[in-house]
Structures are given as C-alpha cells and as structure tokens.
Write an enzyme that holds these catalytic residues in place. Structure first.
Site, mmCIF file in Angstrom:
data_model
loop_
_atom_site.group_PDB
_atom_site.id
_atom_site.type_symbol
_atom_site.label_atom_id
_atom_site.label_comp_id
_atom_site.label_asym_id
_atom_site.label_seq_id
_atom_site.Cartn_x
_atom_site.Cartn_y
_atom_site.Cartn_z
ATOM 1 N NE ARG A 14 -0.015 -4.377 12.009
ATOM 2 C CZ ARG A 14 -1.080 -4.498 11.215
ATOM 3 N NH1 ARG A 14 -1.943 -3.502 11.096
ATOM 4 N NH2 ARG A 14 -1.302 -5.617 10.557
ATOM 5 C CD GLN A 38 -2.958 -1.206 2.219
ATOM 6 O OE1 GLN A 38 -2.729 -1.897 3.202
ATOM 7 N NE2 GLN A 38 -4.055 -0.491 2.115
ATOM 8 C CG ASN A 64 -6.441 -5.082 11.896
ATOM 9 O OD1 ASN A 64 -5.612 -4.725 12.745
ATOM 10 N ND2 ASN A 64 -6.083 -5.526 10.707
ATOM 11 C CE1 TYR A 121 -10.052 0.524 9.507
ATOM 12 C CE2 TYR A 121 -9.460 -1.697 10.205
ATOM 13 C CZ TYR A 121 -9.116 -0.503 9.589
ATOM 14 O OH TYR A 121 -7.872 -0.332 9.059
ATOM 15 C CG ASN A 146 -3.248 -7.312 8.185
ATOM 16 O OD1 ASN A 146 -3.447 -6.707 9.247
ATOM 17 N ND2 ASN A 146 -3.992 -7.114 7.104
ATOM 18 C CD GLU A 147 -8.214 -7.125 8.460
ATOM 19 O OE1 GLU A 147 -8.767 -7.382 7.374
ATOM 20 O OE2 GLU A 147 -8.415 -6.072 9.096
ATOM 21 C CD GLU A 149 -8.395 0.450 1.650
ATOM 22 O OE1 GLU A 149 -7.381 0.832 2.274
ATOM 23 O OE2 GLU A 149 -9.103 -0.487 2.038
ATOM 24 C CD1 TRP A 150 -6.239 -3.140 0.745
ATOM 25 C CD2 TRP A 150 -4.605 -4.204 -0.364
ATOM 26 N NE1 TRP A 150 -5.268 -3.488 1.657
ATOM 27 C CE2 TRP A 150 -4.257 -4.145 1.012
ATOM 28 C CE3 TRP A 150 -3.705 -4.826 -1.234
ATOM 29 C CZ2 TRP A 150 -3.069 -4.681 1.519
ATOM 30 C CZ3 TRP A 150 -2.536 -5.382 -0.730
ATOM 31 C CH2 TRP A 150 -2.224 -5.299 0.626
ATOM 32 C CD GLU A 169 -5.094 -2.578 9.647
ATOM 33 O OE1 GLU A 169 -6.136 -2.262 9.044
ATOM 34 O OE2 GLU A 169 -4.260 -3.391 9.213
ATOM 35 C CG HIS A 228 -0.690 -6.107 5.362
ATOM 36 N ND1 HIS A 228 -0.823 -5.428 6.548
ATOM 37 C CD2 HIS A 228 -1.838 -5.858 4.686
ATOM 38 C CE1 HIS A 228 -1.982 -4.778 6.587
ATOM 39 N NE2 HIS A 228 -2.631 -5.030 5.454
ATOM 40 C CD1 TRP A 272 -6.051 2.194 6.980
ATOM 41 C CD2 TRP A 272 -4.414 0.804 7.591
ATOM 42 N NE1 TRP A 272 -5.437 1.752 5.844
ATOM 43 C CE2 TRP A 272 -4.437 0.896 6.187
ATOM 44 C CE3 TRP A 272 -3.450 -0.015 8.208
ATOM 45 C CZ2 TRP A 272 -3.534 0.190 5.384
ATOM 46 C CZ3 TRP A 272 -2.564 -0.707 7.408
ATOM 47 C CH2 TRP A 272 -2.613 -0.601 6.009
HETATM 48 C C1 NOJ Z 1 -7.501 -3.713 6.848
HETATM 49 C C2 NOJ Z 1 -6.249 -3.992 6.106
HETATM 50 O O1 NOJ Z 1 -5.318 -4.617 6.939
HETATM 51 C C3 NOJ Z 1 -5.643 -2.789 5.425
HETATM 52 O O2 NOJ Z 1 -4.698 -3.256 4.507
HETATM 53 C C4 NOJ Z 1 -6.722 -1.947 4.798
HETATM 54 O O3 NOJ Z 1 -6.194 -0.900 4.047
HETATM 55 C C5 NOJ Z 1 -7.613 -1.418 5.881
HETATM 56 N N1 NOJ Z 1 -8.221 -2.514 6.572
HETATM 57 C C6 NOJ Z 1 -8.695 -0.453 5.395
HETATM 58 O O4 NOJ Z 1 -9.565 -1.098 4.531
#
Ligand code: NOJ
Length: 586
Positions: A147, A93, A378, A380, A238-239, A507-508, A454, A193, A500
């Site tokens: 991080r 990213q 994480n 959110y 990660n996730e 953003e992917w 995050e 990640h 984050w």
């Molecule tokens: C989780 C992910 O770990 C991260 O890569 C992503 O950008 C954020 N959430 C926000 O969507």
C-alpha cells in the site's frame, strides 16, 4: 507546585504532538520550547504510566486496576486464500525527491521549508529513486501487496489538469506499479495521504473550497486513466479525521488554519466526503466495467471501549465517541447517507438557524450513501470511554472534540504501550480489532469487505539501533492473531492486513525520531540503507504461511511468548529510548 503530567494517546493519529503542545500550554502554562522532529513539543512533558495511573486512581472516576478485557487465548489458524499481506507507506513519508523532475510543492513541503524547520521529507527514504529496493524488501518479506500513496503534486504540479500533467511523475508510478507486479505484489493505492498541492491551498484555501470536489475528481480520473489497468484497489483518502481536525480545526499541522474547531472543520469534512463520493461515482460510471477494481476509503479507527460495559451511560458515551470519530465519515458513506444523530444533535442543537454541521440534501445523501466497495481501517489502539460532565481531567476528547459533550477518555493502566512519541502512542490493545469490526458490521447497512490498512508500533530512535525488536514481534503476534480470530470466530470478511510500515520513514513532524518500520533505515548513511529488524522475519513467516498454522515454528514461538507479550515487559526494555517508556526530550 509540581507540574501536572498528562498522558494523552491517540493511537496512530497525526496530531498527537501538537495536541500535547496545546494541552500542556493550556493546562500548565509550561515552557513550549522543545522541538521534536521539528514540530514543537513541550520540553517538560514526561510520559510515565505509573504517574498517570496514579492520576487516574486519584480522579473521581478511577479506572479498574485489573483490566476487565483479559487477553484472548492464542488460536492457531490461517486466513483464506487470496488474503493480502502487505506493508503500508505514504508518498511524503518515503519518496523524497520533493522538487525533482517537475514535482510541485505540497502543503507538507511548504510547512517543512518554513524557517526553523529541517525539511527531512525533501529526501525522506529516497524511494523516488530507490523504489526497486523497496519492492525487493517487500518481496523478501513474501508480501503479496504494497500500500503506497500517489503524490498529487508529483502528477499535477499545481493540482490542476489545466496546469499540466508531469510526465516524469506518471513514469515514476508506472515503474513502481510494474515493479510490484513483476514481484507478484498487488498495488493498493491511496490517492490522498495528506500531501495537498500547495497551489490549491494558496489559490483556493484547499479543502475549505467546494471546488476541490472537481479538482480531486480530475486528479482521481487521471489516476484511473493512467494506472487503473493495473491498480485494482483504490483508497480515495487516508484518515480524513487526521488531516481535517489538526489542519483545518486546530491549525497545528499543514495547512495550519487556526480556530476552525467549531465550524470550518465540519465544512471541510463535508467537501472531503463529497469528493470521495464523486471519485467513487466516476469510477463506477466510467471505469469499473473495463477495469474491474474497487474504490474505498481508509478511516482512522481508534476503538472507544465503554469503561464499564454494564453502565448504560458509559455504553452510550462510547457510542457517541464512535459516532464523532469514525461515524463522521462512516455513517454518510456506509450508513444512511447522513451524519450520525449524535453529531447532528450536539453540534447543531445550539445553531439550528445556522447549522455548524453542514446539512446534506436528500439528493446528496443518495449520492454519498453506499459510495464504497470496501473500507480500510487503520487499527492501532483503543481508549476507555466513560460518561462524565466534569471538565477535569482534561483528556484527548476535551482538546480535539469540544462538541462531543459528556464523554471522557482514559486508558487502562494494565495496557502495555509503545513509545509515546507524540505521534504513535500505541497502547497494545489487540482486541480493538475485533471490537471495531463488530461495531462496523452491526452499525452500517452498506456491507463491504474490510482491509486492515494499517497497524504497528513505534519506538524512539536510538543509537545504536536495537534490531531485536521483541516488542514489535509481540505486537504483530497479538494483532495478526486477533485478525484471524475476527475471520474465524466472527466470520468477518477481512481481506488484507497491512503493517505500518515497510521501513522507518518520516513520521510527519516527528521526522525520523519515531520509528515504526519492519526495516531500520539508516538516515546517517547517504545510501539510506534499510536493514530488516527481527520483526521482519516474523512477519515474513506469518505471511508465507498465511497466519499461524498448527506445527509451524513461528506458531510455536508465538504460543510460547503469548502470556509475556500481554505484559509490559517486552515493551519496556529498560532504556530511556525503549518502546515502553519514552520520557520526552529532557
Ligand atoms: C497513520 C497514518 O496514516 C500514517 O501516515 C502514520 O505514519 C501512522 N498512522 C503512524 O503514526
């Protein structure tokens, strides 16, 4: 007939855009032609909470009109000393330099270079060259930690030791780590990640192959050897949910392996859990005595709140959701070494002779159980969960957890929310933090410290940028105060809070159309300048003072804003591109 409009939300999860696409394709046979951030998104998706609220009200199980989870009162207070205040990023990213100085191709590079896509990650924020600038940004915010993730193919271009170590990659991470330490920031390093070396995918099928446990262990060992003298906090993955289900189940994100929802994704998770445990044991056996650090895993923690807490069916449904989402990984590692009962029953109930959910041997359970020194969450957002055997309305669970039966998700129309970007449709539900920490603490016997690795809120890219991101200030006021509440009132051992993200980045699949940064990144400027948003100043005040001490100006400010931040007002700045109401690319 008007097209039905559906609001899905998945907190921070990667897959949302693709899920939207699938859902809308399945449900409406709609035009799938729009491209957002170079991941296909339906053009006709419109996200409008009012309509969705109406949709919910019309459904057979209407959600309550008034949130029964009212705002918590503000509390002043500070975190214990040694608490880490940080920001999080990930290699793909921010780094760029995708093929610079010997770096190998990752599955995300490979994906982004397919015809019809713009490979924004090739340069990203150019942190490969601007790492010192990034460290300075963190220092300006008075951060005590950063991080970041290591790009596996930057260290091992074809993923293997046999293919050779890329010394330029080692040098890069050495410089970044040293720069952080020179600025009094703790490096908190994620090893995976999502940017798998493409060569491992091409040759071995990536995480479908059990030999990945060995390859990951070689890579992790290299990381410990090269950087473990200075890095004391390691997250293996990660996730995992967020790359396994979209990548190997749905097939909508790299490596795009389709039709794996019923079996492949479970086999992949089995390999990933073993790879995590193997890396932890390697550290425990060979590095811990000398290096004295910690190894854990970062899990996506979208909280599933029973819609009606006095209805035992909703309570059970919410627990089943937790087991399928968080517990898939948490139960083996922090619980009894095995998959959650709900998963075993629902997935293998119909396939006992040839179990779709792999079975751990007793020796494997003992190996996996307790293989972590901390958990990163994480955190959110949240969903409301209710028990239902109906097919409609189609929801997030129907799409991405088809084996989870009798459970549906919805949201509360009173929850404010951020830009429904397709990637980070964040409902502002600060109390999810405290609930998830309570659940984790009560559910799992292996007691470990928590890091909130995050949390954050998105807005749609807009020109000119709105640097006065009041919604993000509100978000961090509410979420940090919730973390303080978890520590002070519930006695949770929370040791760090990571926003984050440091700066707007890739953003992917959404590219930079979706922004979560404390700094604005100007992607039109060849220098990719980063400029602090208003939220950066607030986060600095919080970090400098350890939270919300009595009498501090930002504490007063937070108190003054408290009620307002719990309404939709800050998150809806009355523009098409504001944080509140993103209507999709018309
Ligand atoms: C989780 C992910 O770990 C991260 O890569 C992503 O950008 C954020 N959430 C926000 O969507």
């Amino acid at each position: 007939m008007p097209e039905p409009r559906v609001l899905l939300f998945v907190g921070s999860l990667l897959i949302t855009a693709a899920v939207f696409q699938l859902l809308m394709a399945a449900k409406t046979h709609s035009r799938i032609g729009g491209v957002l951030g170079h991941t296909a998104l339906p053009e006709d998706i419109s996200i409008d909470t009012r309509e969705y609220s109406q949709h919910i009200q019309d459904s057979p199980n209407p959600v309550r009109q008034n949130s029964s989870y009212p705002k918590e009162p503000f509390i002043s207070g500070t975190v214990p000393s040694g608490f880490l205040w940080g920001t999080s990023t990930a290699a793909y990213q921010v780094e760029g330099g995708w093929n610079t100085s010997g770096k190998g191709e990752s599955i995300w590079d490979h994906w982004a270079h397919q015809p019809g896509r713009t490979p924004l990650g090739d340069t990203a924020c150019d942190s490969y060259h601007k790492y010192a600038t990034d460290v300075q940004l963190g220092a300006n915010l008075a951060m005590t930690a950063y991080r970041f993730s290591i790009s596996w193919p930057r260290l091992l271009p074809d993923g293997t030791l046999a293919g050779g170590v890329n010394q330029a990659g080692v040098d890069y991470y050495n410089k970044l780590i040293d720069e952080l330490i020179a600025h009094k920031m703790v490096p908190f390093v994620t090893m995976y990640h999502w940017d798998l070396p493409q060569a491992l995918q091409t040759k071995y099928g990536g995480w479908t192959n059990a030999s990945m446990v060995d390859y990951f262990n070689d890579y992790a060992t290299l990381c410990f050897q090269k950087f473990g003298d200075r890095v004391k906090r390691w997250a293996t993955f990660n996730e995992p949910w967020s790359f396994i289900v979209p990548g190997y189940g749905l097939g909508v994100s790299p490596p795009q392996m389709l039709f794996g929802m019923k079996r492949r994704q479970y086999e992949v998770a089995h390999v990933v859990i073993k790879a995590h445990a193997r890396a932890w044991h390697t550290y425990n056996d060979s590095f811990r005595a000398q290096q004295g650090g910690e190894v854990g895993i970062v899990l996506g923690a979208l909280w599933g709140q029973p819609r009606n807490t006095s209805d035992p069916r909703d309570v059970q449904a919410a627990d089943n959701f937790e087991q399928f989402f968080l517990g898939w990984f948490a139960n083996p590692i922090y619980g009894n070494g095995d998959y959650p009962d709900a998963m075993k029953q629902m997935i293998n109930g119909d396939s006992a002779a040839d179990p779709r959910l792999p079975v751990f041997t007793e020796a494997e359970k003992a190996y996996v159980r307790g293989a972590a020194d901390f958990v990163g969450l994480n955190q959110y957002s949240a969903v409301l969960i209710y028990a239902s055997d109906h097919t409609f309305p189609l929801d997030f669970i129907s799409l991405v957890m088809p084996d989870l039966k009798g459970v549906k998700d919805t949201s509360d129309p009173t929850w404010p929310h951020g830009a429904s970007s397709g990637f980070a449709a964040s409902y502002v539900v600060p109390w999810n933090i405290r609930e998830q920490l309570r659940y984790f603490s009560e559910k799992y016997s292996h007691k470990v410290p928590f890091y909130i690795t995050e949390t954050g809120i998105s807005e749609k890219e807009q020109f000119p940028p709105n640097m006065n991101d009041t919604w993000r200030q509100c978000f961090y006021m509410l979420y940090v105060d919730e973390a303080i509440r978890a520590i002070k009132l519930d006695g949770r051992d929370v040791r760090g809070f990571f926003a984050w993200t440091l700066m707007d980045n890739i953003e992917w699949g959404s590219g930079h159309s979706v922004r979560l940064g404390l700094h604005y990144t100007n992607f039109s400027d060849p220098n990719l300048t980063r400029t602090p948003k208003a939220s950066a100043k607030l986060y600095r005040d919080i970090a400098t003072s350890g939270g919300f001490p009595e009498g501090a100006p930002h504490t007063k400010h937070t108190q003054d804003w408290w009620d307002w931040c719990h309404t939709n007002a800050p998150y809806n700045n009355n523009t098409e591109t504001g944080a509140g109401h993103y209507r999709g690319p018309h």
